[in-house]
Design a protein around this motif. Structure first.
Motif, PDB file in Angstrom:
ATOM      1  N   GLU A   1       0.835  -1.208   0.000  1.00 10.47           N
ATOM      2  CA  GLU A   1       0.000   0.000   0.000  1.00 10.47           C
ATOM      3  C   GLU A   1       0.872   1.261   0.000  1.00 10.47           C
ATOM      4  O   GLU A   1       0.607   2.217  -0.720  1.00 10.47           O
ATOM      5  CB  GLU A   1      -0.904   0.013   1.234  1.00 10.47           C
ATOM      6  CG  GLU A   1      -1.991  -1.037   1.186  1.00 10.47           C
ATOM      7  CD  GLU A   1      -2.367  -1.518   2.573  1.00 10.47           C
ATOM      8  OE1 GLU A   1      -1.490  -2.111   3.225  1.00 10.47           O
ATOM      9  OE2 GLU A   1      -3.493  -1.283   2.979  1.00 10.47           O
TER      10      GLU A   1
ATOM     11  N   ALA B   1       2.272   1.722  -3.467  1.00  8.84           N
ATOM     12  CA  ALA B   1       1.293   2.245  -4.425  1.00  8.84           C
ATOM     13  C   ALA B   1       1.013   3.720  -4.148  1.00  8.84           C
ATOM     14  O   ALA B   1       0.899   4.534  -5.085  1.00  8.84           O
ATOM     15  CB  ALA B   1       0.004   1.434  -4.333  1.00  8.84           C
ATOM     16  N   SER B   2       0.917   4.085  -2.869  1.00 14.60           N
ATOM     17  CA  SER B   2       0.677   5.494  -2.524  1.00 14.60           C
ATOM     18  C   SER B   2       1.842   6.362  -2.975  1.00 14.60           C
ATOM     19  O   SER B   2       1.654   7.460  -3.500  1.00 14.60           O
ATOM     20  CB  SER B   2       0.489   5.647  -1.005  1.00 14.60           C
ATOM     21  OG  SER B   2      -0.707   5.024  -0.608  1.00 14.60           O
TER      22      SER B   2
ATOM     23  N   ASP C   1       1.744   6.981  -6.616  1.00 16.39           N
ATOM     24  CA  ASP C   1       0.743   8.013  -6.929  1.00 16.39           C
ATOM     25  C   ASP C   1       1.275   9.400  -6.581  1.00 16.39           C
ATOM     26  O   ASP C   1       1.154  10.349  -7.357  1.00 16.39           O
ATOM     27  CB  ASP C   1      -0.547   7.748  -6.147  1.00 16.39           C
ATOM     28  CG  ASP C   1      -1.335   6.600  -6.754  1.00 16.39           C
ATOM     29  OD1 ASP C   1      -0.941   6.134  -7.844  1.00 16.39           O
ATOM     30  OD2 ASP C   1      -2.322   6.159  -6.140  1.00 16.39           O
ATOM     31  N   LEU C   2       1.843   9.512  -5.356  1.00 14.56           N
ATOM     32  CA  LEU C   2       2.339  10.820  -4.908  1.00 14.56           C
ATOM     33  C   LEU C   2       3.479  11.308  -5.800  1.00 14.56           C
ATOM     34  O   LEU C   2       3.574  12.496  -6.121  1.00 14.56           O
ATOM     35  CB  LEU C   2       2.833  10.724  -3.459  1.00 14.56           C
ATOM     36  CG  LEU C   2       1.741  10.597  -2.405  1.00 14.56           C
ATOM     37  CD1 LEU C   2       2.357  10.351  -1.039  1.00 14.56           C
ATOM     38  CD2 LEU C   2       0.888  11.864  -2.374  1.00 14.56           C
TER      39      LEU C   2
ATOM     40  N   GLU D   1       3.967  10.628  -8.909  1.00 14.55           N
ATOM     41  CA  GLU D   1       3.414  11.087 -10.178  1.00 14.55           C
ATOM     42  C   GLU D   1       2.793  12.474 -10.014  1.00 14.55           C
ATOM     43  O   GLU D   1       2.985  13.371 -10.849  1.00 14.55           O
ATOM     44  CB  GLU D   1       2.370  10.088 -10.668  1.00 14.55           C
ATOM     45  CG  GLU D   1       1.780  10.456 -12.022  1.00 14.55           C
ATOM     46  CD  GLU D   1       0.622   9.525 -12.405  1.00 14.55           C
ATOM     47  OE1 GLU D   1       0.480   8.460 -11.783  1.00 14.55           O
ATOM     48  OE2 GLU D   1      -0.135   9.902 -13.308  1.00 14.55           O
ATOM     49  N   LEU D   2       2.067  12.632  -8.901  1.00 15.18           N
ATOM     50  CA  LEU D   2       1.442  13.935  -8.647  1.00 15.18           C
ATOM     51  C   LEU D   2       2.496  15.034  -8.517  1.00 15.18           C
ATOM     52  O   LEU D   2       2.368  16.113  -9.108  1.00 15.18           O
ATOM     53  CB  LEU D   2       0.629  13.872  -7.348  1.00 15.18           C
ATOM     54  CG  LEU D   2      -0.765  13.286  -7.426  1.00 15.18           C
ATOM     55  CD1 LEU D   2      -1.370  13.240  -6.034  1.00 15.18           C
ATOM     56  CD2 LEU D   2      -1.653  14.129  -8.342  1.00 15.18           C
TER      57      LEU D   2
ATOM     58  N   ARG E   1       4.185  15.939 -11.757  1.00 15.78           N
ATOM     59  CA  ARG E   1       3.315  16.776 -12.600  1.00 15.78           C
ATOM     60  C   ARG E   1       3.245  18.193 -12.062  1.00 15.78           C
ATOM     61  O   ARG E   1       3.298  19.172 -12.804  1.00 15.78           O
ATOM     62  CB  ARG E   1       1.929  16.163 -12.677  1.00 15.78           C
ATOM     63  CG  ARG E   1       1.874  14.991 -13.652  1.00 15.78           C
ATOM     64  CD  ARG E   1       0.576  14.238 -13.599  1.00 15.78           C
ATOM     65  NE  ARG E   1      -0.586  15.120 -13.680  1.00 15.78           N
ATOM     66  CZ  ARG E   1      -1.806  14.770 -13.320  1.00 15.78           C
ATOM     67  NH1 ARG E   1      -2.025  13.566 -12.833  1.00 15.78           N
ATOM     68  NH2 ARG E   1      -2.800  15.603 -13.438  1.00 15.78           N
TER      69      ARG E   1
ATOM     70  N   PRO F   1      -4.618   2.177  -3.027  1.00 14.90           N
ATOM     71  CA  PRO F   1      -4.770   3.378  -2.187  1.00 14.90           C
ATOM     72  C   PRO F   1      -5.470   4.558  -2.880  1.00 14.90           C
ATOM     73  O   PRO F   1      -6.052   5.387  -2.206  1.00 14.90           O
ATOM     74  CB  PRO F   1      -3.331   3.747  -1.846  1.00 14.90           C
ATOM     75  CG  PRO F   1      -2.522   3.211  -2.967  1.00 14.90           C
ATOM     76  CD  PRO F   1      -3.212   1.971  -3.438  1.00 14.90           C
TER      77      PRO F   1
ATOM     78  N   THR G   1      -4.159   7.159  -3.978  1.00  9.54           N
ATOM     79  CA  THR G   1      -3.599   8.382  -3.385  1.00  9.54           C
ATOM     80  C   THR G   1      -3.601   9.553  -4.351  1.00  9.54           C
ATOM     81  O   THR G   1      -3.765  10.707  -3.942  1.00  9.54           O
ATOM     82  CB  THR G   1      -2.153   8.096  -2.932  1.00  9.54           C
ATOM     83  OG1 THR G   1      -2.158   6.921  -2.135  1.00  9.54           O
ATOM     84  CG2 THR G   1      -1.597   9.242  -2.109  1.00  9.54           C
TER      85      THR G   1
END
Lengths: 887, 364
Positions: free
Chosen positions: A711, A714-715, A718-719, A721-722, A725, B15, B17
Motif C-alpha cells: 500500500e 502504491a501510494s 501516486d504521490l 506522479e502527482l 506533474r 490506495p 492516493t
C-alpha cells in the motif's frame, strides 16, 4: 533666452544693490576671487527665475545668506526672450512682490507675474525648473547629473520632438520589476531557491524516489527469502515423494552386512598368515644357529694364525734392537770442542773491553775543556746577579711618577711666574652699563681679574667673568707640587730624578746581561748528548773508566801487560767451533732416536704376541675346534625341518586364496559401507538443514515488517506522479515568467537606447573634444551612466560613472549639460548655461579641452562661467563681466 | 444444479492516493461491493461466490486491510466464499495466503491454493488454478485436462489470467488457453484479471471488477450470476451491477468561447457526482477565452467526485485583431506581439508568458 543683467540687494555681502551687467550672447566669464559674491548672484538668479515670490521654500532661500527680515531680499533680472526685452523684479522675506516689465511697462504683478514668467520660459508652474539642470552650482560639479523635480516630462517631450514618437516604458519596467521580485522567491542563478515551491517539490520527488527505492529493496529482499523458502519446500516435497531416505538407509544396511562377512574371512586369512610367519621365523632361527657354529670355528682358527704372525714380528724387533745398540757414536771429540769454545769466548770478552776503554780515554780531554768553559759562565752570571741586587729598586713606573711630579712642579713655577689676567670695559655709546651691580665709571674700567666679576647692560646682556686662579691658589699649587716631588724621591730612595733615571738604566743593563749568560749556559748544556752540564759529563766519563778497569781485573788480573788481540779474528774462530759442536751434537741425537724406536718396537710386538695368545686361550675356553664342528651338524638338521613346516603353511594360504578368488576386497566393502552410510547421513542432515532453513526463513519473513508495504508503495507511486506533474507545472510557470521578464527587459533596453539616441548625438561633438573615441551611455533619467573608452585591442572599456575620477565625472557632468541644452533647443528656445566655479578638478590639458567645449557650447547659447581662478581661466576668452555697485 | 456468483479483481488495498481527498471514499466503495454481492446472494438464495483472483492489490498489505474484506465475508455467513490467488496476490511461500491459512480463515471462506479438484457442492467440482507468482510463463489451467472428477459432476474451472485471444503473444505471462473449456470438459471457466466484464463464448467469462478503478475500462462495476443446471448444460449467466462510481475520461477539442461554454454541459451529460473525471483538452483558444475556461472547469470540479484536467495541449489563437483587443499600451504591446507570434507557432512557454502578461495587466 538671453540674460542681460542681474541686480541684487539684501543677500550675502550685498546690503546695498549690486549689479552683474554687460552679459552678452555667447561666452561670458565672471572671474573674481573668493568672497566676491559670485555664488550669491548665482543663487539669486535661480530664486528669481524659479521661486514664487511668496515662497517659503527653505531650500531656495536657505542657499542665500540673507539678513532675514532686517533687510528684504530684492532681485532684478533683465533678460530677452525671442528678441523682446523683459525685466523681472522680485522681493522676498518682507514686502514681497513680483513684477514683470516689458519694454519698461509693467505687464504683470504678483502671482500673475510669476505665472507669466514661467509661461515665457515655456513651462507651467509644475515644470518651471526644467532648465535648472543647465545651471550648475558650486561644489556639485562632480555629482551624478539629476534632473530637477518634474523636469523629466519636459525632456521626454524634447526627445519625442527629436524622434517623432516616444514609447512609455514605465509600465513595462514596473511589470518587469514585479516579475523579477516574484522569480527571486522561486529561483536563483543556480536553480530552485530554498524554501520555494519548486524546491519543495524537487525535495518531495527526491524523497519519494528514495522511499520507493527503499521499499523496492525490502520487497526484493522478501522475494528472495520467499524464493529460497519455496526452493527448500520443493526439495523437501521431492524427498518425501521419491522415498529417498528409505532407499539410502537400505543401501547402507546392505553394505554394512557385506562388510561383516568380509571381516570374518579376514580373520581366517590372518591366522594362515600367522602360521606362515611362524614357520618362516623357525627356519630363520635354524639358519642363524648353523651360521653361528661356522662363525665360532672360523674365529678360533683365525686367532691361532694371528698368534703365530705376532710371534714372528717380536723376534724381528729384538734383532733390530741389538743392531742399533752396537753402532753408538764417539763422545770425547764433542767434549774437546766445547772446551775450546769456552776459551775463545773469554778471549773475545777481554779484547772487547780493552777496545771500549781505549775509546773512553780518547774522549776525556774534550770533556775537561767543556767543564772549564761552564765554570767560567757560572762565575760571570753570579757577578751580574750580584750587581743587579746592589741597584736601587726603582721601576720605570716609579720613574714616570717622579717625572710627572717634576713636570707639575715646573708648571706650577711657570704659572707663578706668569702673573694674572686683566679686563678692560669701555663705554661706546649711550646706555646703562653695570659692573658688579654698579654703574660703569665714566673712564671705563681696566684692571686685573682678581676674582669673579659681573658685567651687564640691563635689558640686553649679562656677562659673568671668573679668573683662572687666585695668587693664593698659585702659591698653594707650587707648594703641593714640591711636596709631591719630595715625597716621591723619598719613596724611590734616590736623591734626584737624574739618579733615578741612572738607576733605571743600570738595572736594564744587568737584567739583559743575566738573561744572556743564562742563555749561553743552557746552550752549552744542550750541545752535549744528554743535555747535562759539561762537569757532570766529565765526572761520568771518569767513573766509566773505573768500571772498565774493574771488569778487566775480573777477567784477567794481568790485563795491563797483555797485548790486545783482534776481536774480529777471535769471533771467526768462535763461530767455526760452534758449527762443529752443532754437527757432533746432531749425530749423537740421531743415534739416540733410532735406539728409542727399536726399543718401542720390541715392547709393542711383545704386547701384541701376548694378547694373541690370550685370545686363543679365551676362545678355546668357550669351545674347542671339535665342539664347533658338532654344533654345525645339529644346526643343519634343524634347518631342514623348519623349511618343511613353511612349505605346509604356504600351501594352506594358497588353498584359501583359491576358495575366495573374485570376492570384493575389504577396502571396497569398507568404502561402500562408508559411502552409503554417509549418503544416508547427508540426506538426513540436508532434510534437517532445509527444515531449519524453512523455519528461519518463515521467521525472517514474519519479522520483515512487510505489512502495508504494498500500500505504501502504491501510494508513493501516486504521490510521485502527482509531485512530478506539479513540479512540471511550477517549472512551466517559472519558465513563462522568466521568458516574460526577459522579453520585457530586452524591449526596455531597446527603447532606452532609442530614447537616449538624441542625447548621444548631441554630446558627441563635445565628447570628441575632451575624450576622443569615447561614448557615453545615459540611463532612463538622462543621467550619464557609463563612459565607454577604447581599451586594449578591439575591446571597449565601460566604466561606471561612480567609479570614474572626480575630474572625469565633473567634465562629463558639464558635457552632458551641454548636450541636454542642445536637446532642449529642439523645443524652440536656447537656454543659457551657467556654471558656478566648476572645473575645479581638471588638469591643465583637460582644462584647455573643456575650454574648447565651452566655446563650442557658447556658439548656440549664452554661457556664463563664474570662476575664482582668474589666471587659469585667462585663456578661456569670452566676454568678461564684473559685479559692481548699482548705478 | 448449482448457482453461484462469479466475481474477481477486488484489489482491496489499492490506495488511490493520486485522487487526493476522494481516495478514502473509493477505498470504502470497494469494500462496499462485497456487501452488495452478499446482499445479491442472500436475496437470490445463492450459496457460493467465486472470487477469481486479485482479491487483494498486493501481498504485503496492512493487517486491517487484509482483515476488512474477510470480516465482511464472515458476516455473510450463508455464503461460501471461494478465493483464488491472482497475479496481484499470488500464493508464494511464506506469503499472504499461507499466513491467512495459518491464522485461520472464517469458516465460510475457502482459499484454493493448490491445483486439485475441490467439491464445492454435491455434484459440483471446482478445478482451481492458483497463481504462485506475479508472472507465470506456463498455462496454469493445463492440469484441468487430466483432472479426475466423478462421472456426471459439474466441472468449474477457476483461474486468473488473460485469454490468448486478447492478443497476447505466447510468451506473455499468465496466459490461458481459450480451448481449455473444451479440452478439460468444463461447464464454466470462472476467470479473473480483466477489469471489464466480458463473456468468452457460452462457458467462460470475466465478471469485471465490482467497483471501477481506472479510466479506459469498459463495462466495469459488475459481477456474474451463473446457474448450471447440470453437467454439460449451457450455463445461464446474468450481470449483477455493483459499481457505485464511474471513471470517465473525456477528450475535448476547444475552439473559441462557444466551445468553452459547451464544455461544462458536455461533461455534465456524461458524469455525475460519483464520477471520477479526467478531461483532456486540446484545440486553440484566444487569450480572452482562458478565463472562461477556468470558470468552466471550476464548475465541473464542483459537480463531480474528482476532476483531473490536462490542458497543456491547448494552443493560443491570436490574430492581429485579437491582439489589438488586448489593449496593451506602450512597450507592452511590442512584447505581447512577440510572445503571440511564438505562441501561435507552438511555443507553450510563450503562450503561458502571454497569458501571464494578460493577467498581470488586466488585459483579459
Amino acid at each position: 533666452m538671453l540674460l542681460r543683467s542681474l541686480t541684487i540687494a539684501g543677500a550675502g555681502r550685498f546690503a546695498t544693490p549690486h549689479t552683474l551687467s554687460g552679459l552678452a550672447p555667447g561666452l561670458n566669464v565672471l572671474a573674481a576671487p573668493n568672497g566676491a559674491g559670485k555664488s550669491t548672484f548665482f543663487e539669486a538668479l535661480r530664486l528669481a527665475m524659479f521661486a514664487a515670490y511668496k515662497t517659503s521654500n527653505k531650500d531656495l532661500l536657505g542657499r542665500l545668506p540673507t539678513r532675514n527680515a532686517s533687510l528684504p531680499l530684492r532681485i532684478e533680472v533683465d533678460f530677452e526672450v525671442d528678441g523682446f526685452a523683459w525685466r523681472l523684479e522680485k522681493q522676498f522675506l518682507s514686502g514681497q512682490f513680483s513684477r514683470l516689465h516689458q519694454g519698461g511697462r509693467l505687464v504683470a504683478d504678483g502671482t500673475e507675474a510669476d505665472a507669466r514668467l514661467w509661461s515665457l520660459l515655456g513651462a507651467d508652474r509644475a515644470e518651471r525648473r526644467h532648465f535648472d539642470v543647465l545651471w550648475l552650482e558650486q561644489g556639485n560639479s562632480a555629482d551624478r547629473l539629476k534632473l530637477p523635480d518634474n523636469a523629466l516630462p519636459t525632456f521626454n517631450r524634447a526627445v519625442e520632438l527629436a524622434l517623432g514618437s516616444v514609447v512609455d516604458v514605465s509600465h513595462a519596467r514596473l511589470l518587469a520589476g514585479e516579475i523579477e521580485a516574484e522569480l527571486e522567491k522561486s529561483v536563483t542563478s543556480r536553480g530552485a531557491k530554498k524554501g520555494s515551491l519548486l524546491a519543495s517539490l524537487s525535495e518531495a520527488v527526491a524523497a519519494h524516489e528514495a522511499s520507493l527505492a527503499e521499499i523496492d529493496r525490502r520487497l526484493a529482499s522478501a522475494a528472495d527469502l520467499r524464493a529460497e523458502l519455496a526452493g527448500h519446500r520443493a526439495t523437501l516435497d521431492l524427498y518425501a515423494r521419491d522415498g529417498r531416505a528409505a532407499r539410502l538407509e537400505a543401501a547402507a544396511a546392505a553394505a554394512s552386512q557385506a562388510l561383516s562377512a568380509a571381516l570374518g574371512r579376514q580373520q581366517e586369512r590372518l591366522a594362515l598368515d600367522a602360521a606362515v610367519a611362524a614357520a618362516r621365523k623357525a627356519e630363520g632361527r635354524a639358519a642363524d644357529d648353523k651360521a653361528a657354529a661356522s662363525a665360532g670355528l672360523d674365529r678360533l682358527l683365525q686367532a691361532l694364525a694371528n698368534q703365530a704372525a705376532l710371534d714372528k714380528v717380536l723376534r724381528q724387533a729384538r734383532d733390530e734392537m741389538h743392531s742399533v745398540t752396537a753402532s753408538r757414536p764417539d763422545r770425547a771429540g764433542l767434549d774437546a770442542m766445547i772446551q775450546q769454545q769456552q776459551s775463545l769466548r773469554q778471549q773475545l770478552a777481554l779484547a772487547n773491553l780493552l777496545a771500549r776503554r781505549s775509546e773512553a780515554m780518547a774522549r776525556l780531554p774534550d770533556l775537561e775543556q767543556a767543564a772549564h768553559q761552564h765554570a767560567s759562565l757560572v762565575q760571570s752570571l753570579a757577578a751580574a746577579e750580584a750587581a743587579l741586587a746592589g741597584l736601587a729598586a726603582i721601576t720605570p713606573d716609579d720613574l714616570a711618577g717622579l717625572t710627572a711630579a717634576e713636570h707639575e712642579l715646573l708648571e706650577a713655577r711657570a704659572a707663578a711666574r706668569a702673573g694674572r689676567a686683566r679686563i678692560t670695559v669701555m663705554r661706546l655709546g649711550a646706555g646703562d652699563v653695570q659692573v658688579n651691580g654698579q654703574p660703569l665709571a665714566d673712564g671705563g674700567l681696566d684692571q686685573s681679574i682678581d676674582g669673579a666679576m659681573a658685567i651687564a647692560v640691563p635689558g640686553l646682556v649679562s656677562i659673568h667673568v671668573e679668573p683662572p686662579l687666585s695668587p693664593g691658589d698659585l702659591e698653594g699649587r707650587l707648594e703641593n707640587a714640591e711636596s709631591r716631588l719630595r715625597h716621591a724621591l723619598q719613596d724611590a730612595g734616590v736623591a734626584s730624578v737624574a739618579d733615578a733615571r741612572t738607576a733605571v738604566d743600570a738595572r736594564r743593563f744587568y737584567e739583559r746581561e743575566v738573561a744572556r749568560l743564562q742563555v749561553d749556559l743552557k746552550a752549552q748544556a744542550e750541545s752535549g748528548p744528554d743535555g747535562k752540564p759539561a762537569a757532570l759529563r766529565l765526572e761520568k766519563a771518569r767513573a766509566g773508566l773505573g768500571v772498565f778497569d774493574a771488569q778487566l781485573d775480573q777477567l784477567d788480573s794481568g790485563w795491563r801487560a797483555v797485548t790486545p788481540a783482534d776481536p774480529v779474528s777471535l769471533q771467526s774462530a768462535l763461530d767455526d767451533t760452534q758449527a762443529a759442536i752443532v754437527a757432533a751434537t746432531g749425530e749423537q741425537e740421531a743415534h739416540a732416536s733410532r735406539l728409542h724406536l727399536a726399543s718401542n718396537a720390541v715392547v709393542h710386538a711383545s704386547a701384541a704376541a701376548e694378547a694373541a695368545a690370550g685370545v686363543v686361550t679365551s676362545l678355546r675356553a668357550e669351545r674347542d675346534e671339535a665342539g664347533w664342528q658338532a654344533n654345525q651338524a645339529s644346526a643343519a638338521k634343524a634347518l631342514d625341518e623348519a623349511a618343511a613346516a613353511l612349505a605346509l603353511a604356504l600351501q594352506a594360504v594358497s588353498d584359501f586364496e583359491r576358495r575366495h578368488a573374485g570376492s570384493p576386497s575389504l577396502t571396497e566393502l569398507e568404502l561402500a559401507a562408508d559411502r552409503t552410510a554417509q549418503a544416508s547421513s547427508n540426506h538426513h542432515a540436508d532434510v534437517r538443514q532445509r527444515s531449519d532453513a524453512c523455519i528461519r526463513l518463515e521467521s525472517l519473513l514474519a519479522g520483515a515488517g512487510l505489512d502495508g508495504l504494498d500500500e505504501q508503495r502504491a501510494s508513493l507511486v501516486d504521490l510521485l506522479e502527482l509531485d512530478i506533474r506539479q513540479k512540471a507545472r511550477e517549472q512551466a510557470r517559472i519558465d513563462a515568467l522568466t521568458l516574460l521578464r526577459d522579453r520585457l527587459e530586452t524591449a526596455i533596453q531597446s527603447e532606452q537606447a532609442r530614447l537616449t539616441a538624441p542625447l548621444n548625438a548631441a554630446i558627441a561633438p563635445y565628447l570628441g573634444l575632451v575624450f576622443p573615441d569615447a561614448t557615453i551611455t545615459f540611463n532612463e533619467d538622462f543621467a550619464p551612466d557609463q563612459l565607454v573608452r577604447p581599451g586594449s585591442g578591439r575591446t571597449a572599456q565601460a566604466e561606471d560613472h561612480t567609479l570614474l575620477s572626480m575630474g572625469t565625472r565633473e567634465q562629463i557632468s558639464l558635457l552632458a549639460r551641454f548636450a541636454l541644452a542642445d536637446v532642449l533647443d529642439g523645443m524652440g528656445q536656447a537656454w543659457p548655461v551657467i556654471l558656478d566655479d566648476a572645473l575645479g578638478f581638471a588638469d591643465d590639458e583637460r582644462l584647455q579641452a573643456m575650454f574648447n567645449a565651452l566655446t563650442l557650447a557658447a556658439r548656440n547659447r549664452q554661457v556664463l562661467v563664474m570662476t575664482c581662478h582668474e589666471s587659469a581661466f585667462a585663456s578661456l576668452g569670452g566676454n568678461r563681466v564684473k559685479i559692481a555697485p548699482a548705478g | 444444479m448449482i448457482r453461484f456468483i462469479h466475481t474477481a479483481d477486488w484489489q482491496i488495498g489499492k490506495p488511490f492516493t493520486s485522487l487526493g481527498e476522494v481516495a478514502p471514499q473509493l477505498r470504502a466503495a470497494r469494500l462496499a461491493a462485497i456487501d452488495a454481492l452478499a446482499a445479491h446472494a442472500h436475496t437470490h438464495g445463492i450459496g457460493h461466490v467465486l472470487v477469481a483472483g486479485d482479491m487483494f492489490d498486493g501481498v504485503n498489505l496492512a493487517r486491517p486491510t487484509i482483515l476488512a474484506p474477510l470480516e465482511r465475508m464472515r458476516s455473510a455467513s450463508s455464503v461460501t466464499w471461494w478465493l483464488l490467488p491472482g497475479n496481484h496476490d499470488p500464493h508464494a511461500a511464506g506469503g499472504l495466503w499461507e499466513r491467512l491459512v495459518k491464522d485461520g480463515l472464517p469458516p465460510n471462506v475457502r482459499a484454493c491454493l493448490s491445483p486439485e479438484p475441490v467439491e464445492m457442492a454435491p455434484g459440483a467440482w471446482l478445478l482451481p488454478a492458483p497463481l504462485t507468482g506475479r508472472h507465470t510463463a506456463r498455462d496454469t489451467t493445463d492440469w484441468m485436462d487430466g483432472a479426475v472428477t466423478p462421472d456426471g459432476a459439474i466441472r468449474i474451472g477457476f483461474a486468473h489470467g488473460s485469454i490468448k485471444d486478447f492478443g497476447q503473444s505466447q510468451e506473455s505471462p499468465n496466459v490461458i488457453d481459450p480451448g481449455r473449456v473444451k479440452s478439460a470438459g468444463l461447464d464454466w471457466l470462472a476467470l479473473g484479471d480483466w477489469h471489464g466484464m466480458m463473456m468468452i463464448g457460452q462457458r467462460a467469462g470475466y465478471p469485471g471488477t465490482p467497483e471501477p478503478d481506472a479510466f479506459r475500462e469498459a463495462r466495469t462495476g459488475t459481477a456474474l450470476d451463473v446457474t448450471i443446471a447440470g453437467a454439460g448444460a449451457v450455463p445461464a449467466v446474468s450481470t449483477i451491477v455493483t459499481g457505485t462510481h464511474d471513471w470517465v475520461e473525456l477528450a475535448v477539442t476547444l475552439s473559441g468561447a462557444a466551445s468553452v461554454d459547451d464544455l461544462a454541459a458536455l461533461v455534465a451529460r456524461q458524469t455525475g457526482r460519483n464520477s471520477v473525471v479526467r478531461v483532456k483538452l486540446d484545440g486553440v483558444l484566444a487569450p480572452a477565452d482562458w478565463s472562461g475556461l477556468d470558470r468552466a472547469l471550476d464548475l465541473i470540479a464542483a459537480r463531480v467526485c474528482h476532476l483531473d484536467v490536462r490542458r497543456d495541449a491547448i494552443g493560443l489563437a491570436l490574430d492581429d485583431a485579437a491582439l489589438a483587443n488586448l489593449r496593451f499600451d506602450g512597450l507592452l504591446g511590442q512584447v505581447a506581439e512577440g510572445l503571440a507570434a511564438d505562441a501561435v507557432a507552438g511555443n507553450p512557454t510563450a503562450r503561458d508568458a502571454l497569458i501571464e502578461l494578460c493577467r498581470r495587466t488586466g488585459a483579459l
